[in-house]
Design a protein around this motif. Structure first.
Motif, PDB file in Angstrom:
ATOM      1  N   SER A  31       6.091  16.954 -21.075  1.00 37.73           N
ATOM      2  CA  SER A  31       7.522  17.119 -20.832  1.00 37.73           C
ATOM      3  C   SER A  31       8.111  15.900 -20.144  1.00 37.73           C
ATOM      4  O   SER A  31       9.281  15.579 -20.335  1.00 37.73           O
ATOM      5  N   ALA A  32       7.311  15.250 -19.314  1.00 39.26           N
ATOM      6  CA  ALA A  32       7.767  14.076 -18.571  1.00 39.26           C
ATOM      7  C   ALA A  32       6.555  13.242 -18.149  1.00 39.26           C
ATOM      8  O   ALA A  32       5.427  13.722 -18.146  1.00 39.26           O
ATOM      9  N   GLU A  33       6.841  11.995 -17.803  1.00 37.89           N
ATOM     10  CA  GLU A  33       5.828  11.079 -17.297  1.00 37.89           C
ATOM     11  C   GLU A  33       6.404  10.351 -16.090  1.00 37.89           C
ATOM     12  O   GLU A  33       7.596  10.094 -16.036  1.00 37.89           O
ATOM     13  N   ALA A  34       5.551  10.011 -15.149  1.00 40.02           N
ATOM     14  CA  ALA A  34       5.964   9.219 -13.992  1.00 40.02           C
ATOM     15  C   ALA A  34       4.932   8.127 -13.754  1.00 40.02           C
ATOM     16  O   ALA A  34       3.739   8.353 -13.916  1.00 40.02           O
ATOM     17  N   GLU A  35       5.413   6.945 -13.382  1.00 41.81           N
ATOM     18  CA  GLU A  35       4.525   5.819 -13.115  1.00 41.81           C
ATOM     19  C   GLU A  35       4.822   5.241 -11.749  1.00 41.81           C
ATOM     20  O   GLU A  35       5.978   5.022 -11.394  1.00 41.81           O
ATOM     21  N   PHE A  36       3.783   4.998 -10.990  1.00 37.70           N
ATOM     22  CA  PHE A  36       3.893   4.307  -9.713  1.00 37.70           C
ATOM     23  C   PHE A  36       3.073   3.041  -9.837  1.00 37.70           C
ATOM     24  O   PHE A  36       1.877   3.084 -10.128  1.00 37.70           O
ATOM     25  N   ILE A  37       3.731   1.896  -9.626  1.00 39.76           N
ATOM     26  CA  ILE A  37       3.052   0.615  -9.752  1.00 39.76           C
ATOM     27  C   ILE A  37       3.322  -0.183  -8.483  1.00 39.76           C
ATOM     28  O   ILE A  37       4.476  -0.421  -8.130  1.00 39.76           O
ATOM     29  N   SER A  38       2.251  -0.551  -7.801  1.00 40.68           N
ATOM     30  CA  SER A  38       2.378  -1.271  -6.533  1.00 40.68           C
ATOM     31  C   SER A  38       1.560  -2.559  -6.600  1.00 40.68           C
ATOM     32  O   SER A  38       0.404  -2.550  -7.024  1.00 40.68           O
ATOM     33  N   HIS A  39       2.160  -3.635  -6.155  1.00 42.69           N
ATOM     34  CA  HIS A  39       1.466  -4.925  -6.086  1.00 42.69           C
ATOM     35  C   HIS A  39       1.678  -5.487  -4.677  1.00 42.69           C
ATOM     36  O   HIS A  39       2.801  -5.666  -4.234  1.00 42.69           O
ATOM     37  N   ASN A  40       0.602  -5.744  -3.978  1.00 41.93           N
ATOM     38  CA  ASN A  40       0.662  -6.324  -2.633  1.00 41.93           C
ATOM     39  C   ASN A  40      -0.136  -7.613  -2.614  1.00 41.93           C
ATOM     40  O   ASN A  40      -1.123  -7.751  -3.320  1.00 41.93           O
ATOM     41  N   GLU A  41       0.306  -8.527  -1.760  1.00 40.30           N
ATOM     42  CA  GLU A  41      -0.407  -9.782  -1.570  1.00 40.30           C
ATOM     43  C   GLU A  41      -0.624  -9.992  -0.086  1.00 40.30           C
ATOM     44  O   GLU A  41       0.231  -9.652   0.724  1.00 40.30           O
ATOM     45  N   GLN A  42      -1.771 -10.545   0.256  1.00 36.63           N
ATOM     46  CA  GLN A  42      -2.069 -10.866   1.647  1.00 36.63           C
ATOM     47  C   GLN A  42      -2.271 -12.372   1.764  1.00 36.63           C
ATOM     48  O   GLN A  42      -2.930 -12.984   0.922  1.00 36.63           O
ATOM     49  N   TYR A  43      -1.697 -12.932   2.823  1.00 35.26           N
ATOM     50  CA  TYR A  43      -1.738 -14.376   3.041  1.00 35.26           C
ATOM     51  C   TYR A  43      -2.364 -14.690   4.386  1.00 35.26           C
ATOM     52  O   TYR A  43      -2.392 -13.860   5.289  1.00 35.26           O
ATOM     53  N   PHE A  44      -2.827 -15.916   4.513  1.00 39.79           N
ATOM     54  CA  PHE A  44      -3.295 -16.422   5.790  1.00 39.79           C
ATOM     55  C   PHE A  44      -2.348 -17.535   6.215  1.00 39.79           C
ATOM     56  O   PHE A  44      -2.377 -18.631   5.668  1.00 39.79           O
ATOM     57  N   LEU A  45      -1.454 -17.259   7.114  1.00 41.00           N
ATOM     58  CA  LEU A  45      -0.452 -18.156   7.683  1.00 41.00           C
ATOM     59  C   LEU A  45       0.624 -18.607   6.697  1.00 41.00           C
ATOM     60  O   LEU A  45       1.804 -18.504   6.979  1.00 41.00           O
ATOM     61  N   ILE A  46       0.265 -19.126   5.547  1.00 40.05           N
ATOM     62  CA  ILE A  46       1.263 -19.575   4.572  1.00 40.05           C
ATOM     63  C   ILE A  46       0.997 -18.930   3.220  1.00 40.05           C
ATOM     64  O   ILE A  46      -0.109 -18.475   2.952  1.00 40.05           O
TER      65      ILE A  46
END
Length: 165
Positions: A31-46
């Protein structure tokens, strides 16, 4: 409350964080669809000193009907897992891509109720170095107000039970 109203309430709780498709945008039998898309990045100082990329996804499939029997449940289970797996792109940045099936029915057959807690799927990619996928399943029987779920679907118990209030 009927099946359509219950599905609308559940979908409303997903609208804040998920991209939702309904009606003609969704392939049968859902009947329906749902999408969760997450993108994270981790840095060291810069920003050029990137430590990690982390992708986390969830694909949720909704099904509503007057009655769900064991054969229908198996077809839904297979369709949700295969469609969700088709969207997974394992890589070193991939953490997880989970597939969830939410069923709302007036009545669940006794053999379907017995089968739901036993339904499970899991896949790891390159020994979890490229992530993993879990399968959640929860079914709401409106006539009795019962919730039936598999081990991973237990996390959705509170969300779906709040809808009945």
């Amino acid at each position: 409350m009927n099946v359509t109203e219950a599905l609308d309430k559940i979908l409303c709780s997903y609208t804040r964080y998920y991209n939702i498709k309904r009606g003609a945008e969704v392939e049968s039998p859902f009947s329906a669809e749902a999408e969760f898309i997450s993108h994270n990045e981790q840095y060291f100082l810069i920003k050029r000193a990137k430590v990690a990329d982390i992708d986390s996804n969830e694909y949720v499939y909704f099904y509503g009907a007057d009655e769900v029997d064991y054969e229908t449940l198996q077809k839904l289970d297979e369709a949700a897992w295969s469609r969700g797996m088709a969207k997974v792109v394992p890589s070193s940045a991939h953490r997880n891509s989970d597939v969830t099936l939410v069923i709302v029915a007036d009545k669940l057959s006794s053999d379907a109720k017995a089968a739901i807690p036993k339904m499970k799927h899991y896949k790891s990619y390159m020994f979890t170095l490229h992530g993993w996928s879990y399968y959640r399943l929860i079914a709401l029987e409106l006539s009795t107000g019962n919730l039936v779920y598999n081990r991973q679907g237990q996390n959705l118990k509170k969300l779906v039970s709040n809808i009945l209030k």
